[in-house]
Structure formats: structure tokens, C-alpha cells
Enzyme design. Sequence first.
Site, PDB file in Angstrom:
ATOM      1  N   ASN A   3       0.840  -1.199   0.000  1.00  0.00           N
ATOM      2  CA  ASN A   3       0.000   0.000   0.000  1.00  0.00           C
ATOM      3  C   ASN A   3       0.878   1.253   0.000  1.00  0.00           C
ATOM      4  O   ASN A   3       1.961   1.294   0.616  1.00  0.00           O
ATOM      5  CB  ASN A   3      -1.014  -0.001   1.147  1.00  0.00           C
ATOM      6  CG  ASN A   3      -0.426  -0.196   2.515  1.00  0.00           C
ATOM      7  OD1 ASN A   3       0.595  -0.864   2.676  1.00  0.00           O
ATOM      8  ND2 ASN A   3      -1.057   0.362   3.521  1.00  0.00           N
ATOM      9  N   GLU A  26      -3.078  -4.747  -2.948  1.00  0.00           N
ATOM     10  CA  GLU A  26      -3.591  -5.607  -4.021  1.00  0.00           C
ATOM     11  C   GLU A  26      -3.589  -4.842  -5.340  1.00  0.00           C
ATOM     12  O   GLU A  26      -3.243  -5.387  -6.395  1.00  0.00           O
ATOM     13  CB  GLU A  26      -5.025  -6.059  -3.700  1.00  0.00           C
ATOM     14  CG  GLU A  26      -5.159  -6.901  -2.451  1.00  0.00           C
ATOM     15  CD  GLU A  26      -5.413  -6.083  -1.188  1.00  0.00           C
ATOM     16  OE1 GLU A  26      -4.876  -4.960  -1.075  1.00  0.00           O
ATOM     17  OE2 GLU A  26      -6.151  -6.572  -0.317  1.00  0.00           O
TER      18      GLU A  26
HETATM   19  N1  THU Z   1      -5.205  -1.753   2.709  1.00  0.00           N
HETATM   20  C1  THU Z   1      -4.649  -2.546   1.746  1.00  0.00           C
HETATM   21  O1  THU Z   1      -3.617  -2.199   1.164  1.00  0.00           O
HETATM   22  N2  THU Z   1      -5.252  -3.711   1.461  1.00  0.00           N
HETATM   23  C2  THU Z   1      -6.327  -4.216   2.117  1.00  0.00           C
HETATM   24  O2  THU Z   1      -6.772  -5.306   1.791  1.00  0.00           O
HETATM   25  C3  THU Z   1      -6.943  -3.453   3.210  1.00  0.00           C
HETATM   26  C4  THU Z   1      -6.430  -2.074   3.398  1.00  0.00           C
HETATM   27  C5  THU Z   1      -4.516  -0.493   3.051  1.00  0.00           C
HETATM   28  C6  THU Z   1      -5.130   0.782   2.527  1.00  0.00           C
HETATM   29  C7  THU Z   1      -4.593   1.803   3.512  1.00  0.00           C
HETATM   30  O3  THU Z   1      -3.301   2.192   3.109  1.00  0.00           O
HETATM   31  C8  THU Z   1      -4.477   1.019   4.806  1.00  0.00           C
HETATM   32  O4  THU Z   1      -4.474  -0.354   4.460  1.00  0.00           O
HETATM   33  C9  THU Z   1      -5.591   1.279   5.799  1.00  0.00           C
HETATM   34  O5  THU Z   1      -6.829   1.168   5.206  1.00  0.00           O
END
Ligand code: THU
Length: 130
Positions: free
Chosen positions: A39, A52
Amino acid sequence: MSLIETARKVRENAHAPYSNFKVGAALRAASGAVYAGCNVENVAYPEGTCAEAGAIAAMVAGGDSQIAEIAVIADSPKPVSPCGGCRQKIAEFASGDVIVTLTTIDGVTMQTTVADLLPGVFDADYMSRV
Ligand code: THU
């Protein structure tokens, strides 16, 4: 390296200064190539881009378009659940029976499928009259 190991490693690169919640994702494309994403948040959009979505973007940039398997990892009390937007993004590039492995950094793991994650998915069939 397994997909979970790849996801665990790329998670360390996450840019998550707003949520402090680092997520890693790795997928194997039908070609056999493995793509990873973490992320990436930013000050204007603190939710940023999910791990993802990062792995999928890397896959598309790499010339692949079919997910054979995908794994996601985070430091959560239970296996991390992909957000709604990510479920749709995964479904764009995966058949319903594709295995999705969700895991914590402690090793608590569950497996599901793309169809179970997104029942009633909106797909191109709905637009077949256009
Ligand atoms: N996040 C992801 O990268 N994937 C997920 O499946 C759930 C949430 C990230 C987005 C954001 O940077 C942080 O987690 C909190 O929501």
C-alpha cells in the site's frame, strides 16, 4: 519463494505514514510470473492505493492479465480482508475459483476464493446489450 513470503517481504516497503497499517500482496499470473505490491498512501488521499491494487498494476505493466493465485498479508488480529474496491479489481483479472490467501504476520492464515469474496460480481455480461 512462496507468494506469502513475497507478500511479507514487499509489505516492508509499504508507505503508510497515515494509517501505520502496512499491507503486502503478491500474485502469480497465469504465465507463472510473480508480481508484488504494497500500500502507498499520500497526504491528499490518506487511504492511498491498496497493496492488491499495486500488485495488479505491476502485473498489467508486466504484460500479464490473468491472476492464477493471490496472497495478502498484514499485521492484523485476523487475516486481512481485502476492501470492496480491491475485490472488484481482483475479480477483473481472476476467475471465481482463484484461491485468495489472507494471512497475518503471525501466520494466521485463511483461504477463500474470488467468488466467495465478491458474490454477485458486476462483470461484462451485464453490458452485453450495449
Ligand atoms: N489496505 C490494503 O492495502 N489492502 C487491504 O486489503 C486493506 C487495506 C490499506 C489501505 C490503507 O493504506 C491502509 O491499508 C488502511 O486502510
